[in-house]
Design a protein around this motif. Structure first.
Motif, PDB file in Angstrom:
ATOM      1  N   ASN A 220       0.874  -1.267  -0.216  1.00 24.71           N
ATOM      2  CA  ASN A 220       0.137   0.151  -0.154  1.00 24.71           C
ATOM      3  C   ASN A 220       0.983   1.085  -0.114  1.00 24.71           C
ATOM      4  OD1 ASN A 220      -2.493   1.128  -0.003  1.00 24.71           O
ATOM      5  ND2 ASN A 220      -2.703   1.534   2.359  1.00 24.71           N
ATOM      6  N   ARG A 226      -5.993  -0.453   5.020  1.00 20.62           N
ATOM      7  CA  ARG A 226      -7.397  -0.170   5.724  1.00 20.62           C
ATOM      8  C   ARG A 226      -8.256  -1.483   5.750  1.00 20.62           C
ATOM      9  NH1 ARG A 226     -10.170   5.362   3.474  1.00 20.62           N
ATOM     10  NH2 ARG A 226      -9.217   6.567   4.847  1.00 20.62           N
ATOM     11  N   VAL A 228     -11.410  -3.308   4.937  1.00 21.15           N
ATOM     12  CA  VAL A 228     -12.661  -3.228   4.131  1.00 21.15           C
ATOM     13  C   VAL A 228     -13.610  -4.472   4.180  1.00 21.15           C
ATOM     14  CG1 VAL A 228     -11.458  -1.479   2.706  1.00 21.15           C
ATOM     15  CG2 VAL A 228     -11.861  -3.879   2.017  1.00 21.15           C
ATOM     16  N   PRO A 234     -14.626   0.789   3.714  1.00 17.42           N
ATOM     17  CA  PRO A 234     -13.885   0.807   4.817  1.00 17.42           C
ATOM     18  C   PRO A 234     -14.963   1.044   6.027  1.00 17.42           C
ATOM     19  CG  PRO A 234     -13.902   2.920   3.826  1.00 17.42           C
ATOM     20  CD  PRO A 234     -14.599   2.271   2.876  1.00 17.42           C
ATOM     21  N   ARG A 236     -15.581   1.788  10.203  1.00 15.70           N
ATOM     22  CA  ARG A 236     -15.578   2.454  11.442  1.00 15.70           C
ATOM     23  C   ARG A 236     -15.576   1.771  12.496  1.00 15.70           C
ATOM     24  NH1 ARG A 236     -17.549   7.294   8.736  1.00 15.70           N
ATOM     25  NH2 ARG A 236     -15.784   8.923   8.378  1.00 15.70           N
ATOM     26  N   GLY A 251      -7.813  -3.361   2.262  1.00 15.31           N
ATOM     27  CA  GLY A 251      -8.176  -2.226   1.249  1.00 15.31           C
ATOM     28  C   GLY A 251      -7.242  -1.950   0.543  1.00 15.31           C
ATOM     29  N   VAL A 351      -6.721   3.041  14.095  1.00 15.91           N
ATOM     30  CA  VAL A 351      -7.801   3.677  13.148  1.00 15.91           C
ATOM     31  C   VAL A 351      -6.748   4.799  12.673  1.00 15.91           C
ATOM     32  CG1 VAL A 351      -9.798   3.567  14.070  1.00 15.91           C
ATOM     33  CG2 VAL A 351      -8.293   5.019  15.278  1.00 15.91           C
ATOM     34  N   ASP A 352      -7.072   5.098  11.349  1.00 17.33           N
ATOM     35  CA  ASP A 352      -6.428   6.295  10.783  1.00 17.33           C
ATOM     36  C   ASP A 352      -6.980   7.643  10.765  1.00 17.33           C
ATOM     37  OD1 ASP A 352      -7.578   5.644   7.257  1.00 17.33           O
ATOM     38  OD2 ASP A 352      -8.850   6.325   9.066  1.00 17.33           O
ATOM     39  N   GLU A 354      -9.088   9.533   9.337  1.00 18.84           N
ATOM     40  CA  GLU A 354     -10.381   9.749   9.146  1.00 18.84           C
ATOM     41  C   GLU A 354     -11.149   8.856  10.005  1.00 18.84           C
ATOM     42  OE1 GLU A 354     -11.299   9.562   4.950  1.00 18.84           O
ATOM     43  OE2 GLU A 354      -9.371   9.696   4.560  1.00 18.84           O
ATOM     44  N   TYR A 356     -11.286   5.282  10.114  1.00 20.51           N
ATOM     45  CA  TYR A 356     -11.338   4.071   9.539  1.00 20.51           C
ATOM     46  C   TYR A 356     -10.348   3.053  10.206  1.00 20.51           C
ATOM     47  CZ  TYR A 356     -14.240   6.108   6.197  1.00 20.51           C
ATOM     48  OH  TYR A 356     -15.478   6.771   5.438  1.00 20.51           O
ATOM     49  N   VAL A 358      -7.452   0.607  10.233  1.00 20.00           N
ATOM     50  CA  VAL A 358      -6.372   0.084   9.607  1.00 20.00           C
ATOM     51  C   VAL A 358      -5.560  -1.058  10.245  1.00 20.00           C
ATOM     52  CG1 VAL A 358      -6.008   2.173   8.291  1.00 20.00           C
ATOM     53  CG2 VAL A 358      -4.803   1.824  10.484  1.00 20.00           C
TER      54      VAL A 358
END
Lengths: 374, 242, 557
Positions: A220, A226, A228, A234, A236, A251, A351-352, A354, A356, A358
């Protein structure tokens, strides 16, 4: 023309012990059959027509039965062809459609037709053909001494004439020359199939597919991958119910397909008490891999590779349906029943920006079934 | 006295009891105190060793457990078994409604949508993909159910109503995980229900007998019991016995 | 041009037509010497007549049906793993992404007229093929037909069993559905479990990590070309050797180790073979139409994250599946020169166990010959009771196999019979050790008991069931001796290795009075028909009373 019954004692057959003259005009056809069999080492000791008096009522009854069976076969066969062409066959949803009977009708008509032929043939053989008993001599054991001697000589001669044994140079050259030729023939077939399991999977990623999955950041561009859903969207933390579980994939392009068959992961949202228990039991390797009450385990069984996806919310076991290995979720997914011997690998969660999920890094141990180099 | 006032204001159970219950919820409480209280306790907080807490399980749990007859429980075991519900027909519907209202008032939780044909707008093909990722591991490809560990099992789905399936997904009964609306949206639930309906309503194009849709195990049994036995009988007829 | 009257052209043509078969025969003979003694010996070969000798043919004819139906399937199947979107008639999979192999299988089942029927016939024939091989192998084993000179045929037969196993496995993996894909996944893991070369083996076959993009097309070539050709060759060899060595036979009247008693191949036996082909084909057609098998549309396409409870391979793989399920969680890990190595758990039940079984099967004739110190040629079969150790061993081995097979489906058994899954595993683990031992002992004693009974009947005769009373009041049962007896009533007959009659109807008493199944084939013989009263009282032409014969109704045929 009737066949003789029992051992029909004619002068000719008695003469047959010593040799029948085939040109004798008094020979019946059956005498010829018997003589032919005798010359093959077979003696027909009983040959008895079923109906000594031809044309009896019983015989005609049986003939009618056989004929009827053949007619049934024909009718059923015709039924098969008609059904094949005209019965509605196209798939329709629902239990009541006539097309649901297409296959059964074909099966029954063809089956009846074939059975009727078989019955007719067997009835013919068993009830109409003459009953016979024949005896054949076996000729077991080794060939005659003469034959053996001749064969030995023939084979040995070829070996000796070629002179391999007394021409050591040729013998050596033969061995040295043919072996590599054999290798040359086998090489492409075997060599073409060989794939190195330890070769790096892609140029960007310097590790082999046997030891890493699609969650490796190298796939990546160095960024964490991520998690998914199967449709690529993705996830949360709020998207997973408490006491719920969801299957997630890497992802990356192709991450949800079978190209990354070792990557499916089970993301579980544990109840508070269970999450606490797991935290206390975490192996050193798995420290820091949980995120709050979330834990992610590899969905590839460490026994034979099936997805152990039967999540039992109350017993906190993950059951693999293939060979019934059971993994304790609140204890690093270590196996507590069944043939599996290793815990399921735990995916480090994060979590990243945003929000989501990971994978903080790839799995820390190879996932899936054990292999020699593990 | 201050402590007493603070206690009265902040203690949760008492606060819930002080709110007036709707008519349905009152009827529900009557039923609860007759059939459920011995295992689930005075205020639904559960009795250790007998029944779990019902706080937060919601209408969905009641709908599932009561309409499938699992609750009231006949006897303790590896898991609650479905059995004919205590009430029938309209009485069952009403009592489920009452109990749901009471349990909802008691501790909240997932609510059921209205209507009975919850799969009507579902896409069975999408539902099938969701089913195979989330459900088939316990309930089987054909919805026939399967064994879980140590005596537990996942039941067959073919006789379940749309509402029961929806309720089960929402409430995650016993060993089944919870599939809240945040995880599987109502549309996705409708898709799954539409798919399950195709499993139960579609016929078997391959024959008159589907061998239980168990797969290769019953097929293997059939080849011996039907195929080999039948053909051996034929050989006994064709050839001699000595 | 002479003016002789020639037969008309039409008559000449008809004559030529009538003579065509003979003319063809003559033509072939001139070129190929078809009338020679070897060809005639082929027609005249003698085959003994027992129902258990037809079991191998079930396998032979089902293989023929497999070839026929399989050819049809190859015309529609696409052995490709390229992803396509399904656009066929099955609504529950509309627009789903799947491999072309799976899509073409769905196409065959729903969009090809009669395709589902042929597919099901093919799969049922495959199950029947291997079931027949197993039943045939058991018959050969329990009657001792594998002994010298037939060890080679036994080895070919065992090879056919394993090749049929592989054929079946590759065959049901072709549609690339979720159930068989799971099986491929397990097969991959089993390959990984091979020590030292496991990963190389798996990567070679799958062209990389599981599943890769080539496995279905590789399996396809193995299934439609490499294996069928090999099996066909081996079957041909198997039959040629059987023809050459002539079939074994049961002991009995007129039968020795040096002859074959039966009927000639042509026409009776060959006709029965033809009929049997139709029976097997008919059975497969009936099952293919009436019993649904392998409904791949219910499984969905293979995806690595998808699985179902009650996942089983086809029945003939179940014994390995059961072994894998029951085997305890033992794995060997060690370090050598600083490197870690693992002998995976799946090695023991899925690599070593079938290897040992296969080797034992191949070597069995030689093992038994050595144990019995027997180097002679045997063309007469042995009754199972006369070889108690082999029979008991075979029964124990069969029990072992059956327990493993049932354990392969232990989650189905658990669900259907409401038994705990964990309990089923333990029942299997204990049962697979205990039951074969129990069965061995019980079968051994049973064989000895049956042998004892045979000799008792030979010595004392058949029990007739008629009870008489002696003057002193004691009861005794009348026995029908089978041969000459001495002064004390004991028979001196030797046991010859063949069935001893134990019921009166086996020695001809109490034969059915009238032949025929539904209706009598013929009216009862007029041995002594009852005279009619009127006929008896009516005076004859000379006034005397009529004779009984004359008074009877005329029943002659």
């Amino acid at each position: 023309m009737s066949a003789p019954t029992q051992r029909a004692e004619t002068d000719l057959t008695r003469a047959g012990e010593t040799g029948v003259d085939l040109s004798d005009p008094r020979l019946t056809r059956f005498d010829l059959v018997r003589e032919g069999a005798r010359r093959n080492g077979i003696e027909i000791v009983l040959y008895e027509p079923r109906f000594p008096v031809p044309g009896s009522r019983v015989e005609r009854r049986l003939e009618r039965v056989v004929a009827l069976l053949f007619l049934i076969a024909g009718a059923a066969g015709l039924g098969f062809v008609i059904a094949y062409i005209w019965w509605p066959w196209e798939y329709e949803f629902g239990p009541d459609s006539l097309s649901k009977f297409y296959t059964p009708v074909l099966g029954v008509t063809l089956g009846v037709s074939l059975f009727a032929v078989a019955l007719a043939l067997v009835a013919w053989v068993k009830k109409l053909l003459p009953h016979e008993i024949a005896i054949e001599e076996r000729h077991d054991g080794a060939s005659s001494d003469d034959d053996r001697q001749l064969m030995e000589a023939t084979l040995a001669n070829a070996g000796q004439e070629s002179g391999v044994s007394r021409r050591p140079l040729l013998k050596g050259a033969l061995a040295l020359g043919l072996a590599p030729v054999g290798l040359a023939v086998a090489a492409p077939l075997i060599g073409g199939l060989i794939r190195d399991p330890h070769r790096p999977m892609y140029d960007e990623v310097g590790v082999s597919r046997q030891f890493h999955t699609g969650f490796h950041p190298g796939l990546n561009g160095g960024r964490p991958v991520r998690l998914v859903r199967e449709d690529g969207t993705p996830i949360r933390p709020e998207d997973v119910s408490v006491s719920g579980q969801i299957t997630v994939f890497p992802g990356i392009p192709g991450g949800t397909t079978n190209e990354f068959a070792d990557s499916p992961t089970l993301l579980i949202h544990l109840r508070q008490a269970d999450a606490d228990e797991l935290r206390e039991n975490l192996y050193e390797l798995n420290q820091g891999s949980m995120l709050g009450n979330f834990v992610a385990y590899s969905k590839v069984c460490t026994h034979a590779g099936c997805p152990p996806s039967l999540y039992e919310q109350q017993t906190n076991r993950l059951l693999c349906p293939c060979h019934q290995s059971q993994f304790l979720i609140t204890d690093n997914a270590r196996p507590v029943f069944g043939p599996a011997t290793r815990s399921l690998a735990m995916l480090p969660l994060d979590v990243d920006e945003e929000g989501y999920f990971v994978a903080a890094s790839d799995y820390k141990v190879p996932v899936g079934p054990s292999f020699w180099e593990r | 006295m201050l402590a007493g006032v603070l206690y009265t204001v902040f203690a949760p159970g008492l606060a819930a009891q002080d709110e007036p219950l709707s008519n349905d919820a009152q009827q529900g409480r009557a039923i609860y105190e007759q059939s459920c209280i011995s295992c689930h306790g005075n205020n639904g907080q559960g009795v250790p060793g007998r029944g779990p807490s019902l706080i937060g399980v919601g209408e969905a749990a009641v709908e599932f457990q009561v309409s499938t007859g699992r609750m009231p429980l006949a006897r303790q075991g590896a898991q609650a078994e479905p059995k004919p519900p205590v009430w029938r027909g309209e009485e069952l519907e009403r009592n489920v409604r009452y109990l749901s209202a009471y349990i909802d008032a008691l501790g909240g939780g997932p609510r059921m949508p209205a209507g009975t044909d919850l799969g009507a707008n579902g896409d069975p093909a999408v539902g099938g993909e969701l089913y195979r990722i989330n459900c088939s591991s316990c309930h089987g490809y054909s919805g026939g159910g399967g064994a879980l560990s140590a005596g537990a099992f996942a039941p067959g789905l073919l006789d379940a109503t749309d509402r029961q399936i929806w309720a089960a997904m929402l409430s995650g009964p016993q060993n089944m995980p919870v599939f809240g609306d945040n995880q599987l949206t109502p549309q996705e639930k409708a898709d799954i229900i539409a798919f399950i309906n195709t499993l139960s309503e579609d016929g078997d194009p391959g024959g008159v007998f589907n061998l239980g849709r168990f797969g290769p195990s019953t097929e293997g049994l059939a080849i011996f019991l039907v195929g080999i036995v039948g053909i051996v009988i034929a050989t006994l007829w064709i050839a001699g016995k000595s | 041009m002479t003016s002789i009257v020639k037969p008309s052209r039409l008559k000449r043509r008809k004559q030529q037509l009538k003579e065509m078969p003979a003319a063809t025969g003559r033509g072939l003979d001139e070129r190929l010497q078809l009338a020679s003694p070897p060809a005639r010996s082929f027609l005249n070969k003698v085959f003994p007549d027992h129902w258990s000798f037809l079991l191998g043919e079930i396998a032979l004819w089902s293989f023929v049906v497999l070839l026929l139906t399989g050819t049809f399937l190859t015309l529609f199947f696409e052995p490709s793993m390229d992803e396509v979107t399904y656009q066929g008639s099955y609504t529950a999979l509309q627009d789903v992404e799947m491999s072309a192999a799976y899509a073409s299988t769905l196409n065959l089942s729903f969009d090809v007229r009669g395709g589902l029927f042929i597919r099901q016939m093919h799969h049922w024939a495959a199950l029947l093929f291997i079931a027949a091989i197993v039943v045939h192998m058991l018959r050969i084993f329990f009657t001792g037909a594998f002994r010298k000179p037939r060890e080679l045929n036994w080895i070919i037969g065992v090879a056919l069993f394993w090749l049929a196993f592989l054929l079946g496995f590759t065959g049901y993996s072709l549609p690339d559905d979720a159930l068989s894909g799971t099986g491929l996944r397990i097969g991959h893991a089993i390959m990984l479990a091979v020590p030292v070369i496991g990963t190389w083996l798996a990567y070679a076959l799958f062209d990389g990590p599981f599943p890769g993009e080539l496995i279905i097309s590789r399996i396809y070539i193995v299934h439609v070309f490499i294996l069928p050709l090999t099996v066909l060759g081996l079957i041909t060899l198997h039959l040629i050797i059987m023809f050459k060595q002539k079939h074994t036979q049961w002991p009995g009247p007129g039968r020795t180790n040096r002859n074959v008693v039966g009927e000639r191949f042509f026409p009776r036996y060959a006709a029965k073979q033809g009929a049997f082909f139709f029976i097997v084909f008919g059975a497969i057609a009936l099952m293919g139409g009436l019993f649904q098998i392998n409904p791949v549309w219910l499984f969905g396409p293979y995806k690595a994250a998808v699985v179902s409870v009650a996942s089983q391979p086809d029945w003939y793989v179940l014994f390995l599946e059961g072994a894998t399920r029951l085997f305890p969680a033992w794995e060997t890990r060690f370090t050598l020169f600083g490197e870690h190595y693992t002998l995976p758990n799946a090695f023991w039940p899925a690599v070593l166990f079938p290897g040992i079984v296969a080797i034992t099967m191949f070597a069995y004739p030689f093992i038994e010959a050595r144990l019995r110190k027997d180097k002679g040629i045997h063309n007469l079969l042995e009754r199972p009771r006369d070889v108690p150790k082999r029979t008991a061993f075979g029964a124990a081995a069969l029990t072992f196999y059956v327990i493993l097979t049932v354990s392969g489906a232990n989650d189905v058994v658990a669900k259907v019979f409401d038994i705990s899954l964990n309990a089923m595993t333990w029942i299997g683990r204990v049962g697979v050790i205990l039951l074969p031992a129990v069965v061995y002992l019980a079968t051994y004693r049973l064989c000895l008991g049956l042998q004892q009974h045979d000799r008792e009947v030979l010595a004392h005769g058949i029990e007739t069931g008629i009870i008489r009373r002696r003057p002193d009041g004691g009861f005794y049962e009348v026995h029908q001796p089978l041969g000459p007896t001495d002064e004390r009533g004991r028979g001196g007959l030797e046991y010859t290795g063949w069935t001893v009659p134990k019921k009166m109807n086996r020695i001809g008493a109490l034969a059915p009075a009238v032949r025929g199944f539904f209706v009598p084939l013929e009216k009862a013989a007029p041995s002594s028909p009852a005279p009619t009263r009127a006929a008896l009282e009516e005076p004859g032409p000379n006034g005397e009373r009529p004779s009984v014969e004359e008074a009877s109704s005329d029943q002659k045929e």
